[in-house]
Design an enzyme around this catalytic site. Structure first.
Site, short mmCIF file in Angstrom:
data_model
loop_
_atom_site.label_atom_id
_atom_site.label_comp_id
_atom_site.label_asym_id
_atom_site.label_seq_id
_atom_site.Cartn_x
_atom_site.Cartn_y
_atom_site.Cartn_z
N SER A 93 0.79 -1.22 0.00
CA SER A 93 0.00 0.00 0.00
C SER A 93 0.83 1.28 0.00
O SER A 93 1.60 1.51 -0.91
CB SER A 93 -0.97 -0.04 1.17
OG SER A 93 -1.84 1.03 1.09
N HIS A 94 0.70 2.09 1.06
CA HIS A 94 1.35 3.40 1.08
C HIS A 94 2.81 3.32 1.52
O HIS A 94 3.48 4.34 1.57
CB HIS A 94 0.58 4.32 2.03
CG HIS A 94 0.53 3.79 3.43
ND1 HIS A 94 -0.26 2.72 3.78
CD2 HIS A 94 1.19 4.15 4.54
CE1 HIS A 94 -0.09 2.46 5.07
NE2 HIS A 94 0.78 3.30 5.55
N ASP A 149 -2.85 6.35 -3.35
CA ASP A 149 -1.65 5.73 -2.78
C ASP A 149 -1.13 4.55 -3.62
O ASP A 149 -1.61 4.32 -4.73
CB ASP A 149 -1.92 5.27 -1.34
CG ASP A 149 -2.85 4.07 -1.28
OD1 ASP A 149 -3.71 3.94 -2.19
OD2 ASP A 149 -2.74 3.26 -0.35
N ASP A 175 -1.50 1.33 -3.75
CA ASP A 175 -2.41 0.31 -4.29
C ASP A 175 -3.78 0.88 -4.66
O ASP A 175 -4.71 0.12 -4.95
CB ASP A 175 -2.56 -0.85 -3.32
CG ASP A 175 -3.15 -0.43 -1.98
OD1 ASP A 175 -2.98 0.74 -1.60
OD2 ASP A 175 -3.78 -1.27 -1.32
N ASP A 232 -6.18 2.53 -3.01
CA ASP A 232 -7.39 2.54 -2.18
C ASP A 232 -7.54 3.82 -1.34
O ASP A 232 -8.58 4.05 -0.75
CB ASP A 232 -7.49 1.28 -1.30
CG ASP A 232 -6.27 1.06 -0.43
OD1 ASP A 232 -5.32 1.88 -0.49
OD2 ASP A 232 -6.25 0.04 0.30
N ARG A 233 -6.49 4.67 -1.31
CA ARG A 233 -6.61 5.91 -0.54
C ARG A 233 -6.90 7.09 -1.45
O ARG A 233 -6.63 7.03 -2.66
CB ARG A 233 -5.32 6.20 0.20
CG ARG A 233 -5.01 5.17 1.25
CD ARG A 233 -3.81 5.59 2.07
NE ARG A 233 -3.60 4.61 3.13
CZ ARG A 233 -3.01 4.86 4.27
NH1 ARG A 233 -2.54 6.08 4.51
NH2 ARG A 233 -2.86 3.92 5.18
N LYS A 287 -11.58 0.08 0.44
CA LYS A 287 -11.67 1.51 0.22
C LYS A 287 -11.23 1.78 -1.21
O LYS A 287 -10.53 0.97 -1.80
CB LYS A 287 -10.86 2.29 1.26
CG LYS A 287 -9.40 1.93 1.38
CD LYS A 287 -8.82 2.67 2.57
CE LYS A 287 -7.32 2.46 2.71
NZ LYS A 287 -7.01 1.32 3.60
C1 VG1 Z 1 -3.17 2.42 8.44
C2 VG1 Z 1 -4.38 3.31 8.65
C3 VG1 Z 1 -5.65 2.50 8.54
C4 VG1 Z 1 -5.68 1.78 7.18
C5 VG1 Z 1 -4.42 0.96 7.01
C6 VG1 Z 1 -4.33 0.32 5.65
O1 VG1 Z 1 -3.12 1.44 9.44
O2 VG1 Z 1 -4.31 3.95 9.90
O3 VG1 Z 1 -6.75 3.34 8.71
O4 VG1 Z 1 -6.80 0.95 7.09
O5 VG1 Z 1 -3.26 1.78 7.18
O6 VG1 Z 1 -4.36 1.27 4.65
P1 VG1 Z 1 -2.18 1.57 10.73
O7 VG1 Z 1 -2.37 0.29 11.48
O8 VG1 Z 1 -0.79 1.80 10.22
O9 VG1 Z 1 -2.67 2.77 11.46
V1 VG1 Z 1 -3.59 0.94 3.20
O10 VG1 Z 1 -3.99 2.06 2.11
O11 VG1 Z 1 -1.98 1.07 3.73
O12 VG1 Z 1 -3.91 -0.62 2.85
CO CO Z 2 -3.56 1.49 0.29
#
Ligand code: VG1
Ligand code: CO
Length: 544
Positions: A113-114, A278, A280, A282-283, A377
């Site tokens: 992801s990010h 982001d 992948d 989804d953000r 998302k």
């Molecule tokens: C973070 C965010 C959470 C989100 C998750 C995955 O998790 O706070 O709200 O669902 O990333 O997003 P954490 O445990 O680091 O707070 V993604 O776009 O990275 O799949």
């Molecule tokens: Co993501």
């Protein structure tokens, strides 16, 4: 084709976090590491023989190699068919869409992801179920248990599948179909939003937008949908070429990491609308000219304006937000007289509510917004939703947000992240807050009375399960909150998140800068947790 059973020994650290298993690429490159986890998924998933799976990733370094491993192991584990995105590409929401549209039994998404990518960056694996959503905790726990007792994995000896050519390829008994990663998703978007009126927005030439794909997966999706189907001029999509290392950046759409976009959205000649997604896809981050929309406000505004979009013209069944997300959407739910749920952080907790038809929209403060159209998302969806609202209302982003605040009150909001803190120090901060929770009740902090203080536990109204230790929260009588949480997506040390919110119903007080308006609460959050002393940090790594 003969199936090979390879002896292996467990790795002790294969616990999926907030969203899948995330580790450094070098960790995934250890012999057997990816294989063990994928075998644990197959063992725990209990898929029917001949099952159909969807496989794809965000294109980061190691994606193609990992997909070949997954395909060989799928062939050896009795999977009948795999749909894989061309070039190994599928955004997370598109994977969810394909699982649902093609009635697959589940999917494996390769993404961190990010988190940054490249040989020195991160990699990740997520498992989704047949509803298209992330595996719930019961399943991820079963996978984690399996990784600790695994003694062999199954694979086949076969050459790589050609991922750049559409159509069918045979791998033993497994049929691998390479599909267009964008087509199903783009069609779904056309059903949900009025593309004619969006084309009108761009056609008059007065409305301009920028979409920053951050060299990540949404480039091809945004170019197809915004530039080709909606007629936005070339160059609307910036950084649209997916790169294995995201051009060296953090593919995280926030004010810090999407800096270039933020700069281009400043000044009188800036575009009307800016957005970013982001790694992948989804953000989403939403910007107006010189104006940042907090994700919590964005969720509330989409909910309040949902009927303007074709796919939501019948109204909402209900809404949900993750616990640290501001309560802005709660006010909208109250006005609409629909249910409003508060879940732990992580999209997997929305799945049951969406499946049961209790909610239509949901979101997280971490730039995540989505609906029952898929079970993840969805960044580009949120952007199209905003475009739809802008086209129908004919007002600027800033006007829409300010009007919303006037109608519903403003929830001042900020999140302070302390990244890569030593794990012990982060734990000490949480312990320091935890030990004070009981005694805080009824006291006054930053001039506000503490109404409740607890360690958030969630009771799933649909399946009756309970998830504990989902964040420490201090809630004030006037609606303000301080929340402390440890991240479950980091790969190095611990990331401590402090979420701060206050409620301002008075329109004449709604024009302040959030950091300024929240100054007292921010100071109180530092004092209560003794964060600076315990971590040695004087300032957060990222403020949003
Ligand atoms: C973070 C965010 C959470 C989100 C998750 C995955 O998790 O706070 O709200 O669902 O990333 O997003 P954490 O445990 O680091 O707070 V993604 O776009 O990275 O799949
Ligand atoms: Co993501």
């Amino acid at each position: 084709m003969t199936i090979r059973t390879v002896p292996t020994t467990p790795f002790p650290d294969q616990n999926p976090g907030t969203s899948g298993l995330r580790k450094r690429v070098s960790v995934f490159q250890q012999p057997g590491y990816l294989e063990n986890f994928v075998q644990a998924v197959f063992d725990a998933a209990e898929l029917p023989r001949g099952a159909t799976l969807v496989v794809g990733g965000d294109g980061r370094y190691f994606n193609r190699q990992a997909i070949q491993t997954v395909l060989r192991m799928a062939a050896a584990n009795g999977v009948g068919r795999v749909l894989v995105g061309r070039g190994g590409i599928l955004s997370t929401p598109a994977a969810s869409c394909v699982i649902r549209e093609r009635k697959a039994d589940g999917g494996i998404i390769l993404s961190a992801s990010h988190n940054p990518g490249g040989p020195n960056g991160d990699f990740g694996v997520k498992y989704n179920l047949s509803n298209g959503g992330p595996a719930p905790e019961q399943v991820t726990s079963a996978i984690a248990r399996r990784t600790r007792e695994i003694s062999e994995y199954r694979t086949v000896d076969a050459p790589d599948v050609h991922l750049d050519r559409d159509g069918d390829h045979q791998l033993g008994d497994l049929r691998v179909t390479v599909v267009d990663p964008v087509a199903d998703y783009a069609e779904l978007m056309e059903r949900l939003f009025d593309f004619d009126s969006l084309r009108g927005l761009f056609a008059n030439g007065r409305f301009r937008m920028l979409f920053d794909a951050m060299h990540a997966v949404t480039g091809p999706y945004a170019k197809e949908i915004l530039e080709r189907r909606l007629g936005a001029p070339g160059g609307t999509v910036m950084n649209g070429q997916p790169l294995e290392d995201f051009g060296g950046g953090h593919p995280d759409p926030n004010l810090t990491y999407a800096h270039d976009l933020v700069e281009r959205m400043k000044g009188g000649s800036a575009p009307d609308f800016g957005a970013a997604s982001d790694g992948d896809g989804d953000r989403n981050m939403i910007l107006g000219r010189d104006f940042f929309v907090t994700p919590s406000d964005s969720l509330a505004i989409l909910a309040a304006n949902a009927k303007l979009a074709r796919g939501y013209s019948n109204g909402l069944a209900g809404v949900a937000r993750s616990m640290p997300t501001s309560a802005a959407v709660d006010q909208v739910a109250k006005r609409l007289r629909v249910g409003c749920y508060e879940t732990p952080t992580g999209w997997k907790f929305f799945g049951n509510l969406l499946d049961a038809g209790r909610i239509t929209l949901c979101g997280e403060e971490s730039f995540g917004t989505g609906s029952d159209h898929v079970r993840e998302k969805d960044g580009l969806w949120a952007v199209l939703f905003w475009l739809n609202i802008l086209a129908k209302r004919g007002e600027s982003v800033e006007q829409i947000v300010r009007t919303h605040w006037r109608d519903f009150g403003r929830n001042y909001y900020t999140r302070h992240d302390y990244e890569e803190v030593p794990a012990d120090a982060a734990k000490a901060v949480m312990a320091r807050v935890q030990e004070q929770l009981a005694s805080l009740l009824g006291t006054t902090v930053a001039g506000r009375r503490v109404q409740s203080a607890d360690d958030f536990a969630y009771h799933d109204a649909v399946d009756g399960s309970t998830s504990e230790h989902q964040g420490l929260r201090i809630i004030f009588a006037d609606g303000a909150r301080i929340v402390y949480r440890l991240s479950g997506t980091g790969t190095s040390g611990a990331t401590l998140r402090v979420y701060i919110e206050s409620v301002e119903p008075d329109a004449s007080e709604q024009n302040r800068d959030a950091q300024d308006a929240l100054r007292d609460l921010i100071a109180a959050s530092l004092e209560l947790s003794d964060l600076r002393r315990l971590t040695g940090r004087n300032a957060p790594t990222v403020i949003t």
